[in-house]
Design a protein around this motif. Structure first.
Motif, PDB file in Angstrom:
ATOM      1  N   LYS A  57       3.531  12.697  -1.617  1.00  0.00           N
ATOM      2  CA  LYS A  57       3.628  13.031  -3.052  1.00  0.00           C
ATOM      3  C   LYS A  57       2.292  12.802  -3.736  1.00  0.00           C
ATOM      4  O   LYS A  57       1.830  13.609  -4.543  1.00  0.00           O
ATOM      5  CB  LYS A  57       4.672  12.128  -3.725  1.00  0.00           C
ATOM      6  CG  LYS A  57       6.046  12.718  -3.765  1.00  0.00           C
ATOM      7  CD  LYS A  57       6.935  11.859  -4.648  1.00  0.00           C
ATOM      8  CE  LYS A  57       8.387  12.186  -4.389  1.00  0.00           C
ATOM      9  NZ  LYS A  57       9.292  11.244  -5.031  1.00  0.00           N
ATOM     10  N   PHE A  58       1.686  11.681  -3.426  1.00  0.00           N
ATOM     11  CA  PHE A  58       0.405  11.344  -4.054  1.00  0.00           C
ATOM     12  C   PHE A  58      -0.671  12.357  -3.670  1.00  0.00           C
ATOM     13  O   PHE A  58      -1.393  12.876  -4.526  1.00  0.00           O
ATOM     14  CB  PHE A  58      -0.014   9.923  -3.646  1.00  0.00           C
ATOM     15  CG  PHE A  58      -1.407   9.564  -4.090  1.00  0.00           C
ATOM     16  CD1 PHE A  58      -1.669   9.283  -5.419  1.00  0.00           C
ATOM     17  CD2 PHE A  58      -2.455   9.522  -3.185  1.00  0.00           C
ATOM     18  CE1 PHE A  58      -2.959   8.975  -5.837  1.00  0.00           C
ATOM     19  CE2 PHE A  58      -3.739   9.211  -3.590  1.00  0.00           C
ATOM     20  CZ  PHE A  58      -3.992   8.936  -4.917  1.00  0.00           C
TER      21      PHE A  58
ATOM     22  N   LYS B 171      -0.411  15.817  -5.219  1.00  0.00           N
ATOM     23  CA  LYS B 171      -0.848  15.866  -6.608  1.00  0.00           C
ATOM     24  C   LYS B 171      -2.378  15.780  -6.715  1.00  0.00           C
ATOM     25  O   LYS B 171      -2.994  16.432  -7.539  1.00  0.00           O
ATOM     26  CB  LYS B 171      -0.173  14.719  -7.374  1.00  0.00           C
ATOM     27  CG  LYS B 171      -0.475  14.681  -8.828  1.00  0.00           C
ATOM     28  CD  LYS B 171      -1.259  13.457  -9.119  1.00  0.00           C
ATOM     29  CE  LYS B 171      -1.770  13.446 -10.520  1.00  0.00           C
ATOM     30  NZ  LYS B 171      -2.709  12.349 -10.701  1.00  0.00           N
ATOM     31  N   GLU B 172      -2.998  15.003  -5.841  1.00  0.00           N
ATOM     32  CA  GLU B 172      -4.447  14.813  -5.906  1.00  0.00           C
ATOM     33  C   GLU B 172      -5.228  15.995  -5.351  1.00  0.00           C
ATOM     34  O   GLU B 172      -6.309  16.315  -5.832  1.00  0.00           O
ATOM     35  CB  GLU B 172      -4.853  13.569  -5.078  1.00  0.00           C
ATOM     36  CG  GLU B 172      -4.447  12.257  -5.683  1.00  0.00           C
ATOM     37  CD  GLU B 172      -5.363  11.842  -6.815  1.00  0.00           C
ATOM     38  OE1 GLU B 172      -6.566  11.682  -6.592  1.00  0.00           O
ATOM     39  OE2 GLU B 172      -4.853  11.677  -7.944  1.00  0.00           O
TER      40      GLU B 172
ATOM     41  N   PHE C  93      -4.242   4.244  -5.800  1.00  0.00           N
ATOM     42  CA  PHE C  93      -4.347   3.104  -6.717  1.00  0.00           C
ATOM     43  C   PHE C  93      -4.001   1.788  -6.013  1.00  0.00           C
ATOM     44  O   PHE C  93      -4.588   0.750  -6.282  1.00  0.00           O
ATOM     45  CB  PHE C  93      -3.397   3.342  -7.890  1.00  0.00           C
ATOM     46  CG  PHE C  93      -3.796   2.635  -9.147  1.00  0.00           C
ATOM     47  CD1 PHE C  93      -4.909   3.035  -9.850  1.00  0.00           C
ATOM     48  CD2 PHE C  93      -3.057   1.575  -9.636  1.00  0.00           C
ATOM     49  CE1 PHE C  93      -5.289   2.398 -11.018  1.00  0.00           C
ATOM     50  CE2 PHE C  93      -3.422   0.926 -10.797  1.00  0.00           C
ATOM     51  CZ  PHE C  93      -4.537   1.339 -11.490  1.00  0.00           C
ATOM     52  N   SER C  94      -3.026   1.861  -5.086  1.00  0.00           N
ATOM     53  CA  SER C  94      -2.575   0.635  -4.424  1.00  0.00           C
ATOM     54  C   SER C  94      -3.707  -0.003  -3.611  1.00  0.00           C
ATOM     55  O   SER C  94      -3.795  -1.227  -3.514  1.00  0.00           O
ATOM     56  CB  SER C  94      -1.380   0.933  -3.519  1.00  0.00           C
ATOM     57  OG  SER C  94      -1.671   2.006  -2.659  1.00  0.00           O
TER      58      SER C  94
ATOM     59  N   ILE D  96      -8.606   8.193  -4.289  1.00  0.00           N
ATOM     60  CA  ILE D  96      -8.434   6.732  -4.253  1.00  0.00           C
ATOM     61  C   ILE D  96      -6.980   6.377  -4.557  1.00  0.00           C
ATOM     62  O   ILE D  96      -6.569   6.415  -5.719  1.00  0.00           O
ATOM     63  CB  ILE D  96      -9.322   6.022  -5.306  1.00  0.00           C
ATOM     64  CG1 ILE D  96     -10.777   6.512  -5.204  1.00  0.00           C
ATOM     65  CG2 ILE D  96      -9.240   4.513  -5.154  1.00  0.00           C
ATOM     66  CD1 ILE D  96     -11.666   6.021  -6.339  1.00  0.00           C
TER      67      ILE D  96
ATOM     68  N   ILE E 219       0.849  -1.193   0.000  1.00  0.00           N
ATOM     69  CA  ILE E 219       0.000   0.000   0.000  1.00  0.00           C
ATOM     70  C   ILE E 219       0.888   1.248   0.000  1.00  0.00           C
ATOM     71  O   ILE E 219       0.576   2.245  -0.626  1.00  0.00           O
ATOM     72  CB  ILE E 219      -0.921   0.009   1.249  1.00  0.00           C
ATOM     73  CG1 ILE E 219      -1.872  -1.188   1.215  1.00  0.00           C
ATOM     74  CG2 ILE E 219      -1.696   1.319   1.364  1.00  0.00           C
ATOM     75  CD1 ILE E 219      -2.894  -1.170   0.094  1.00  0.00           C
ATOM     76  N   TYR E 220       1.990   1.178   0.726  1.00  0.00           N
ATOM     77  CA  TYR E 220       2.948   2.296   0.783  1.00  0.00           C
ATOM     78  C   TYR E 220       4.328   1.799   0.364  1.00  0.00           C
ATOM     79  O   TYR E 220       4.595   0.598   0.360  1.00  0.00           O
ATOM     80  CB  TYR E 220       3.057   2.840   2.213  1.00  0.00           C
ATOM     81  CG  TYR E 220       1.741   3.140   2.873  1.00  0.00           C
ATOM     82  CD1 TYR E 220       0.954   4.202   2.454  1.00  0.00           C
ATOM     83  CD2 TYR E 220       1.285   2.348   3.926  1.00  0.00           C
ATOM     84  CE1 TYR E 220      -0.262   4.473   3.071  1.00  0.00           C
ATOM     85  CE2 TYR E 220       0.083   2.615   4.554  1.00  0.00           C
ATOM     86  CZ  TYR E 220      -0.696   3.676   4.121  1.00  0.00           C
ATOM     87  OH  TYR E 220      -1.887   3.941   4.729  1.00  0.00           O
ATOM     88  N   SER E 221       5.202   2.769   0.114  1.00  0.00           N
ATOM     89  CA  SER E 221       6.581   2.446  -0.267  1.00  0.00           C
ATOM     90  C   SER E 221       7.281   1.645   0.831  1.00  0.00           C
ATOM     91  O   SER E 221       6.993   1.820   2.012  1.00  0.00           O
ATOM     92  CB  SER E 221       7.325   3.761  -0.515  1.00  0.00           C
ATOM     93  OG  SER E 221       8.710   3.536  -0.533  1.00  0.00           O
TER      94      SER E 221
ATOM     95  N   LYS F 267       6.716   9.890   2.941  1.00  0.00           N
ATOM     96  CA  LYS F 267       7.051  10.864   1.894  1.00  0.00           C
ATOM     97  C   LYS F 267       6.312  10.541   0.583  1.00  0.00           C
ATOM     98  O   LYS F 267       5.803  11.436  -0.089  1.00  0.00           O
ATOM     99  CB  LYS F 267       8.576  10.844   1.659  1.00  0.00           C
ATOM    100  CG  LYS F 267       9.069  12.012   0.835  1.00  0.00           C
ATOM    101  CD  LYS F 267      10.520  11.872   0.480  1.00  0.00           C
ATOM    102  CE  LYS F 267      10.653  11.499  -0.990  1.00  0.00           C
ATOM    103  NZ  LYS F 267      11.975  11.082  -1.384  1.00  0.00           N
ATOM    104  N   ASP F 268       6.249   9.269   0.266  1.00  0.00           N
ATOM    105  CA  ASP F 268       5.622   8.915  -0.998  1.00  0.00           C
ATOM    106  C   ASP F 268       4.103   9.083  -0.960  1.00  0.00           C
ATOM    107  O   ASP F 268       3.485   9.420  -1.967  1.00  0.00           O
ATOM    108  CB  ASP F 268       6.033   7.509  -1.419  1.00  0.00           C
ATOM    109  CG  ASP F 268       7.501   7.476  -1.799  1.00  0.00           C
ATOM    110  OD1 ASP F 268       7.992   8.509  -2.302  1.00  0.00           O
ATOM    111  OD2 ASP F 268       8.173   6.458  -1.571  1.00  0.00           O
TER     112      ASP F 268
ATOM    113  N   LYS G 211     -12.132   5.888 -10.541  1.00  0.00           N
ATOM    114  CA  LYS G 211     -10.694   6.061 -10.801  1.00  0.00           C
ATOM    115  C   LYS G 211     -10.410   6.238 -12.296  1.00  0.00           C
ATOM    116  O   LYS G 211      -9.595   7.075 -12.691  1.00  0.00           O
ATOM    117  CB  LYS G 211      -9.944   4.842 -10.258  1.00  0.00           C
ATOM    118  CG  LYS G 211      -8.446   5.006 -10.170  1.00  0.00           C
ATOM    119  CD  LYS G 211      -8.063   5.901  -9.036  1.00  0.00           C
ATOM    120  CE  LYS G 211      -6.586   6.187  -9.014  1.00  0.00           C
ATOM    121  NZ  LYS G 211      -6.241   7.262  -8.105  1.00  0.00           N
TER     122      LYS G 211
ATOM    123  N   ASN H 166      10.236   4.826   1.743  1.00  0.00           N
ATOM    124  CA  ASN H 166       9.824   6.096   2.356  1.00  0.00           C
ATOM    125  C   ASN H 166       8.308   6.217   2.360  1.00  0.00           C
ATOM    126  O   ASN H 166       7.745   7.024   1.621  1.00  0.00           O
ATOM    127  CB  ASN H 166      10.390   7.255   1.522  1.00  0.00           C
ATOM    128  CG  ASN H 166      11.702   7.742   2.065  1.00  0.00           C
ATOM    129  OD1 ASN H 166      11.847   7.922   3.265  1.00  0.00           O
ATOM    130  ND2 ASN H 166      12.646   7.957   1.174  1.00  0.00           N
TER     131      ASN H 166
END
Lengths: 121, 403
Positions: B34-35, B38-39, B119-120, B117, B22-24, B30-31, B139, B27
């Motif tokens: 980023k998402f 942008k959203e 994506f992961s 949403i 679900i997450y990096s 931080k990631d 989506k 990081n």
């Protein structure tokens, strides 16, 4: 083929190789960012270009080595990366793919060394 | 649901759900930021976030937005338990503007929210999860808009300068009549004769990519509809003998509208803010697009008052990689961000379909439930559409006789 022409061709190839290598880290970062921001179309195009570019680099590296210009790049590692990326894409774990590009592939190529043009006589 | 917490390379916790990250794993915080960066839409009045997990997305959203209401849809009770146990900021759920809910508690009108949403989460839930179809529909719409938003805006501004009439003059003009909505799926090649037999007794609306197939078979449609925003759609009309009526969406490719030599009518669509504003200003109704040219075409025919609509070449799937009719200008090898899945066809076989096509199929199924228009599907090899019966030549002729 004359030696002079051959040297020119090698120099040109080395230049292209070096230019491409320098662009790879930012390209990897862009792929990772695209994935993390859901720009999947752009990310997939980037991955396709990367896999073609990486194969070209491996071949070029091999051909230059046959001309006694050496600069080892560990092709096995690159193949390993491509395989892991493929696996990630197959199971659609895009977080893994983004991680690979940002934290492994990018770092790997940042550490690869450029060819010295002076190596060509 | 199989939740697994792991320690990322930077020491933070990361989450794996059903074997999908679900997450990096480097990081995670931080990631996730980023998402969300942008959203995040500053203009939204409230936010609806899918997935609670370890709270990284919620945390990032709270950094951007401290006051507006945020609803977080927890996937199940365990999702909430994992959050309480592993999040560094479990107190987030106590904030006045944050509400964590489960699906059973979902009562809000989602149209009022910016829906976020990751994506992961969608991938980890998998296609069989009860949320999946709903999330996928949203989506896909979001991703498609984001990918082309600049182009849509530019086309819209340029198309307004065409000063073309709107659909108003056609409202309910065709009451009691039958229309054929012709798409360019592979089955069109086998139903083209049937279409030729009935074309003079009904209204034929063709999607742009089917025009070539129709013209090569000496069928001149009553109208063509095009909604594509990209330049390659120009080829659907360029150098064609067709000079009839063109319906186009306000965000369709502007060059394409200029290439057409016949009459043009502009359609303003629901869900695209500039089009809604313009429609309100000029007192024109907006149409629901459903995301594809065929779904938009159906909305148009419904608006025009048709009693029955027969779908031609509307396959929502394909065998192998034949995505379109042989002569269609859109025939191509399909590349999808989401893998192929299988869907039952009217002939009992299973065919390939994509995430996008599934979305449009579900749109028609929902539409069939609420519209007064009788819809029939002539595609024997295309996907079965619940609520829309398959019709063959005999039934079509009976329907035409009874109109």
């Amino acid at each position: 083929m004359g030696q002079k022409y051959m040297n020119e061709l090698i120099k040109e190839t080395i230049n292209s190789y070096n230019e491409y290598l320098m662009r790879i880290p930012s390209g990897c970062q862009k792929i990772a960012d695209d994935i993390r921001q859901d720009n999947l179309k752009s990310a997939f195009t980037g991955i396709l270009h990367f896999s073609e570019g990486a194969s070209w680099m491996i071949n070029t590296n091999k051909l230059l080595e046959q001309n006694s210009i050496t600069n080892p790049i560990n092709p096995e590692k690159i193949h390993e990366f491509l395989e892991e990326v493929n696996n990630g894409l197959e199971i659609q774990d895009y977080v893994i793919v983004a991680d690979m590009f940002e934290y492994e592939i990018k770092v790997f190529f940042e550490e690869c060394s450029l060819y010295e043009i002076s190596e060509v006589q | 649901m199989n939740y697994k917490v792991d320690v990322a390379k930077n020491g933070e916790y990361t989450l794996i759900l059903n074997d999908i990250y679900i997450y990096s794993k480097y990081n995670p915080r931080k990631d996730a930021e980023k998402f969300i960066n942008k959203e995040y839409d500053n203009d939204a009045k409230c936010y609806f976030l899918v997935g609670l997990g370890l709270g990284y997305h919620l945390e990032a959203l709270l950094q951007m937005e401290k006051n507006k209401p945020i609803i977080v849809l927890a996937i199940d009770e365990q999702d909430i338990t994992m959050f309480k146990r592993y999040s560094k900021n479990p107190q987030m759920m106590e904030l006045n503007n944050v509400k964590i809910i489960l699906e059973t508690e979902l009562k809000e009108d989602l149209n009022l929210y910016q829906i976020i949403i990751p994506f992961s989460w969608m991938k980890a839930l998998g296609g069989n999860h009860r949320f999946y179809n709903l999330l996928e529909d949203i989506k896909i719409r979001q991703m498609s808009y984001e990918a082309f938003s600049e182009l849509l805006d530019k086309n819209f501004q340029d198309n307004l300068k065409n000063n073309d009439p709107s659909i108003s003059e056609l409202k309910n003009v065709f009451k009691g009549k039958l229309a054929c909505l012709v798409s360019s799926g592979p089955s069109l090649d086998s139903t083209i004769e049937l279409l030729r037999d009935v074309k003079d007794r009904c209204y034929v609306l063709a999607v742009g990519s089917a025009l070539n197939t129709l013209l090569k078979n000496n069928i001149k449609p009553d109208a063509v509809i095009i909604i594509d925003s990209q330049i390659n759609v120009v080829k659907q009309l360029k150098n064609k003998v067709y000079k009839g009526l063109l319906f186009y969406l306000s965000t369709s490719n502007h060059e394409m509208t200029l290439v057409h030599e016949g009459k043009r009518i502009i359609i303003f669509q629901e869900g695209f803010n500039p089009a809604e504003i313009e429609a309100k200003k000029t007192k024109v109704e907006v149409l629901e697009t459903g995301g594809s040219v065929a779904t938009t075409g159906f909305s148009l025919l419904e608006y025009m008052g048709f009693q029955s609509v027969v779908l031609f070449g509307q396959d929502f799937g394909f065998k192998g990689d034949s995505t379109h009719s042989i002569l269609s200008t859109s025939r191509k090898n399909i590349v999808s961000e989401m893998p192929f899945r299988k869907v039952l066809a009217n002939n009992g076989e299973y065919i390939h379909t994509t995430a996008n096509l599934s979305t449009y199929l579900r749109w028609f199924e929902r539409k069939a439930n609420k519209t007064n228009v009788k819809i029939y599907n002539s595609s024997w090899t295309g996907a079965k559409i619940n609520g829309i019966p398959y019709l063959d030549e005999i039934i079509l002729n009976i329907i035409l006789r009874n109109l």
